[in-house]
Design an enzyme around this catalytic site. Sequence first.
Site, short mmCIF file in Angstrom:
data_model
loop_
_atom_site.label_atom_id
_atom_site.label_comp_id
_atom_site.label_asym_id
_atom_site.label_seq_id
_atom_site.Cartn_x
_atom_site.Cartn_y
_atom_site.Cartn_z
N LYS A 254 21.26 27.11 -13.36
CA LYS A 254 20.81 28.33 -14.14
C LYS A 254 21.35 27.93 -15.68
CE LYS A 254 21.70 28.71 -9.74
NZ LYS A 254 22.47 27.62 -9.70
N ARG A 255 22.62 27.39 -15.53
CA ARG A 255 22.99 26.85 -16.76
C ARG A 255 21.98 26.16 -17.84
NH1 ARG A 255 26.03 22.97 -17.44
NH2 ARG A 255 25.65 21.88 -15.46
#
Length: 485
Positions: A254-255
């Site tokens: 997700k980063r």
Amino acid sequence: MPDKLRVRFAPSPSGYLHTGGARTALFNYLWAKGQGGSFILRVEDTDEERSTEESMRAIISGLQWLGLDWDEGPDPGEFGASIGPHAPYYQSMRRPLHQQYMQRLWDEDKVFYCPATAEEMTGSDGIKLLFSPYRDISREEQQKRLADGQVMPVRFRCPRDVDVRWEDAVRGEVKISSNEVGDFVLFKGNGAPLYNFVVVCDDIDMQITNVLRGEDHISNTPKQILLHRALGQEPPMFGHVPLIVGMDRQRLSKRHGATAVDAYEEMGVLPEAMVNFLALIGWAPGDDREKMTLAELKTAFDPTRCTKSAGAFNQDKLKHYNELYIRELSADELTERLRPFVPPIWFEHRGEDYARRVFVLQQEKISYLTEMEQNTWYFFRDPLEEDSNEKNVAKFLTGNADAKKVLGEIHDAMESLSDEQWAEERLTLIVEAFVESSGLGRGKVMQPWRVALTGDSISPGFYDLVVTLGRDTVLRRVEEWLKKL
RNA sequence: GGCCCUAUCGUCUAGUGGCCUAGGACGCCGCCCUCUCAAGGCGGAAACACGGGUUCGAGUCCCGUUAGGGCUGCCA
């Protein structure tokens, strides 16, 4: 290969369709369809704890969006139903088959119930043992413990000291010692079959000929080859493609922003752009072609041309492909693709034709479909004071000594034009005449107009803007400003 | 830790011993075009991780180092 290729994409429905999975699906699709083979979708939902219907639906819709249609697999129209000669294509529904193969391995004494505790499976160094200390336990003993109600997993009795080799479609010959494999578990103590076993049963039953998957599966391959052989089958051809990583070379998470393909759909990415972009991470045709359609990719794809090192997901490049594909859309296609991304009322404001004309004016300027709305809103609504860019209003209108004259004189000339005369030719005459008489440059003339008409200093070409907005709207908006100046 | 894999511009890649003073694309910079913003055109900076071999010749083959990554589940 004389027989038709039968290739499968086998996602486990425990999340969304992420970009890595989408690319694996794409490569499988290209490989199969490029050779006139079959592309099969099989749901790897053996882990009931983690599999969800929602996830499966997301994966199905993701594949459909990308245009990767499967020849056999889940029925997209009815969840849980399957289409194809080897149905069902949900692993959880194939238990009888798995039991059957298990029976065979048991009859041939190739598996054993393993009574080892976790401690017994741990070496003196604290590291997990690969081979069970009970691998040679007698059948009588196994049956006795079973009869006593002891809960035991079923393990494969892995042969020692043999090299498992295969010709990998992307990496060439790979060799792994069976001593690195060990007596892996086929069935959990509770009787649930496990991935490596089920995959082999289903691949055999579905007559899968080629398996292309991420390189995180490499360590599973020797297990599966051993199992194929134990079941008297020639294993399929395997290929392992490198993973997709983030720009920081770390595993995608997700980063790194959006990792699910439906997030790109929502972002206004065109599926053809996504396909093109994904195809060129970890693969290249060998010539300088970069922009390729799904059909072109099909005929060009060759797994042996896959890269062996991980590729980074570069969103700037995806954006570029999206711009390319947006630009080549016809006016009608563009309008249809845009429909979910702009307010429905826009199509009613002055009709479909008007909306279409407006969209075409901005077609070359947007990178994502979602950008159209913010670039064209003023074609559908008069810009109010608060919609306008304050700095540009100050610079070109309120703080511009020439503004009243620029707006006023041209307005008066334009007002004498009828709707029929309201076209670039006549408008040009008016503006050019003013440019000449006033001695002001075109920029000094057109920018105040642009701000008055759109609220900002950025817009399509002046005449496109004025003609498309139309006589009434143009005059009305300018008159509003004339009152204030 | 163990086993395995990988290594060309910032990124995606071409390259399979001489065609490489390393090509293309994205991004970046500059110029042109120009009523703004884009688009488009032209140009530019930018890479063979390091060290040893093999060879007449190595980005291409071998070994090592380093750096990344994967696997190491009664998950898939």
